[in-house]
Structures are given as structure tokens and as C-alpha cells.
Design an enzyme around this catalytic site. Sequence first.
Site: not given
Length: 314
Positions: A181, A222, A226
Site C-alpha cells: 500500500h 503491517h 513494513d
Amino acid sequence: MTFYIARESSKLWRRICTETFIEIHLLAEKWKLLLAGLICQYIHGLAARGVHYLHRPGPTLQDLGFMFLPELGRDKAYISETVFSFVFFSFVLWTFHPFIFQSKKIYTVLIWRRVLAFLVGSQALRIVTFYSTQLPGPNYHCREGSPLATLPRPKNVAEVLLINFPKGVIYGCGDLIFSSHMIFTLVFVLTYQKYGTKRIIKQLAWSIAVVQSFLIVASRKHYSVDVVVAWYTVNLVVFFIDKKLPELPDRTNGPSSQLLPLSTKDKESRTKEEHLKLLNGNSDSTDRRPRTQLNGKILEDLNTFHSDKEMNGT
């Protein structure tokens, strides 16, 4: 009033037709690179699906972001996806704005060529990273006791190749470091930062990227690492790839902007300039304009296309 609307509609239609013709020509030249970028998107999805078979649920790792950010919970996990969807579709619409607006700076095909190059570079590093070490997923469907945390062995090859879209993408586990993302968000924001024209939108875009980072961690999609790794990795990838790619021509200046329909005032201005050149004896059929460079990078050369278009009378 009706005459004015009809006239503006006619201009808009001519602009759309002209822009479509230009973009189709560019697509005919660049389609191989664009197709390769789209294929790499599928390979990335396939890799993310494959690592889910290797994922083993376990206790959630200690995370600094989890300590300071309250958990949104299952019922509010959609907030992060909503913000990401807004960023994604807003950027897609912006890349097609040359078809509508008179003031334009980019070519849609060329801008997506760059975006796909940035995405492929970042996603290639992401695949290597999350296959190196599989961490227990912090997301709700990846935790111990969830039937989706571990996938059963595939019954056939087609089950793997089809990646169970879109459910397999939404409920994936194991593809953690680093956040996909954030790859898309940062690539879009960095691209608009360079080629966008509205300062307020640039500031808003960076603010949304920061908010998106916190929402991803608060949604427990996450770990903080990350998101942190995505911030510096994507910026470095974009920096180095951008230096290797030929620079986009600036449509606000130069001959490329003359392909678009001209207003009556513009036409009269050009006619006067050409008449003065004839009187001064400066008319020369040879194109003596220097080839423009920007930051040491050669611009995409579209002059041949423009010359052919003028010779054909289109």
C-alpha cells in the site's frame, strides 16, 4: 447561453479527439514497456499469493507502533483501505486530465510508463524481502485460530495462477516487509510532486501519505517496520530509476502544445508572427531549434510525430 454551451462542448470534443490521437500514437510506440509493467504487476500478485502458502501464524511480534497507536479494530479496518482507494483513484483520474483540461503538462502514456517502472523496481525488492523471512502476520485474519491464516495445499496449478482474485489479495498473509500500500501511495505522491502543478495538492498528498502510514499500523495490517522500510526504499528506487529514464517533454511550452486546438486569438497571434518572419526574411524550412535537455536527461523526442502530423494536414 445555449450557443455558448454548444461551442464549449465542441471545443471539448475536439480536444478529446486530438488527445486520443496523440496518446494512441504514443501507445503504439511504448506498448511493449507498458505491457511488461502490467505483467510484472501480475507476477507480484502471484508472489504474494505464493508466500501465503508458507505463512505460519504465531504470536504478534513486539512493535513500537502497536504500543503507541490504539488498535482500530475489525469494524474500523476499512478506514485505511478507504484512504488508499481515494489516493489510487485520484491519481488515475489526474493522469487522464490532459483529455479534458486545456492547461496540461503530461502525456498519459508516458506518465504511466514511468509509474510502472517505479512500481516494478519497488515490488521486485519487496518480493525478495518477504520471501527471505516470513513473519507471523499481525492482521486479524492472519492470527492463530483464523482459518485464513494458513492456506491448504493447492489442488491444481490454476488455483495458484488465478490467485483467488480479489479475495486472495485482500486476505493475504506473509507478504509483510515492506508494505505494498505504501509503495503505491509513495510512487503516486512522488510522481505528482514532480509533474503536478497545484502546490496545495502536493502538500495535501504528502499529509495523506503520512496519515496512511499511521492507519496501516493502527489497522494492524503491517508492522511498523513494513511502513518505515517502504518510506526510504521507495524514495531511493524512484530517485535512481528516474535518473535513468528519459525526461518527459513539458507540454506547457514547446511544439507539443501546438497539437491542441488553438483559440482564435492564438491563431491570429501565430499568423502575425509568421508574417513578420516573412517580411524580415527569417523564414527557414530547416528546424534549427536545439534539442532541449533537463537535468542532463534527454527529453522524449516527439518532433517527428509532430512534423508528420503537419505534413498530412491533420
